[in-house]
Design a protein around this motif. Structure first.
Motif, PDB file in Angstrom:
ATOM      1  N   GLN A   1       1.080   9.189  -6.111  1.00  0.00           N
ATOM      2  CA  GLN A   1       1.518  10.562  -5.857  1.00  0.00           C
ATOM      3  C   GLN A   1       2.520  11.027  -6.917  1.00  0.00           C
ATOM      4  O   GLN A   1       2.455  12.159  -7.381  1.00  0.00           O
ATOM      5  CB  GLN A   1       2.127  10.696  -4.478  1.00  0.00           C
TER       6      GLN A   1
ATOM      7  N   ARG B   1       2.221   1.697  -3.497  1.00  0.00           N
ATOM      8  CA  ARG B   1       1.092   2.075  -4.355  1.00  0.00           C
ATOM      9  C   ARG B   1       0.791   3.551  -4.187  1.00  0.00           C
ATOM     10  O   ARG B   1       0.614   4.284  -5.160  1.00  0.00           O
ATOM     11  CB  ARG B   1      -0.131   1.228  -4.001  1.00  0.00           C
ATOM     12  N   GLN B   2       0.732   3.992  -2.943  1.00  0.00           N
ATOM     13  CA  GLN B   2       0.475   5.397  -2.652  1.00  0.00           C
ATOM     14  C   GLN B   2       1.588   6.275  -3.243  1.00  0.00           C
ATOM     15  O   GLN B   2       1.314   7.330  -3.816  1.00  0.00           O
ATOM     16  CB  GLN B   2       0.399   5.596  -1.143  1.00  0.00           C
TER      17      GLN B   2
ATOM     18  N   LEU C   1       0.819  -1.209   0.000  1.00  0.00           N
ATOM     19  CA  LEU C   1       0.000   0.000   0.000  1.00  0.00           C
ATOM     20  C   LEU C   1       0.855   1.263   0.000  1.00  0.00           C
ATOM     21  O   LEU C   1       0.502   2.259  -0.639  1.00  0.00           O
ATOM     22  CB  LEU C   1      -0.945   0.000   1.210  1.00  0.00           C
TER      23      LEU C   1
END
Length: 100
Positions: A91, A86-87, A83
């Motif tokens: 961004q 992924r974030q 996660l």
């Protein structure tokens, strides 16, 4: 070399890599937390293995409820790493898109 010795020695390169990831400031925070959670997994697994041997006379892998409980920390750390990256990708992509 025993597997226990190899396991103990493998912590040093991991800690070194973790130090560099932290110091670089480029690793997404959630992913970094996930990598640190792997250390929590190790910290939980060692006493769980000792308990399995002392109480049941078996290896940790053979005591399902104890093994599954310890492995849940590894699962959590893997989820946080995924996660987090992924974030970070999301961004980065939004920052690279031209503002229109």
């Amino acid at each position: 070399m025993t597997k226990e010795t190899l396991f103990a020695l493998s912590l040093f390169p991991y800690l070194g890599g973790l130090w560099f990831l932290t110091r670089s400031g480029q690793t997404p925070r959630l992913a970094l937390i996930g990598f640190y959670m792997t250390l929590v997994f190790v910290a939980v697994t060692i006493p769980a293995g000792i308990y399995a041997q002392a109480h049941y006379g078996q290896q940790l892998a053979d005591v399902d409820w104890l093994h599954g409980s310890a492995e849940s920390f590894l699962t959590l750390s893997n989820i946080l790493v995924v996660l987090g990256f992924r974030q970070g990708i999301i961004q980065k992509r939004s920052a690279d898109q031209p503002k229109g």
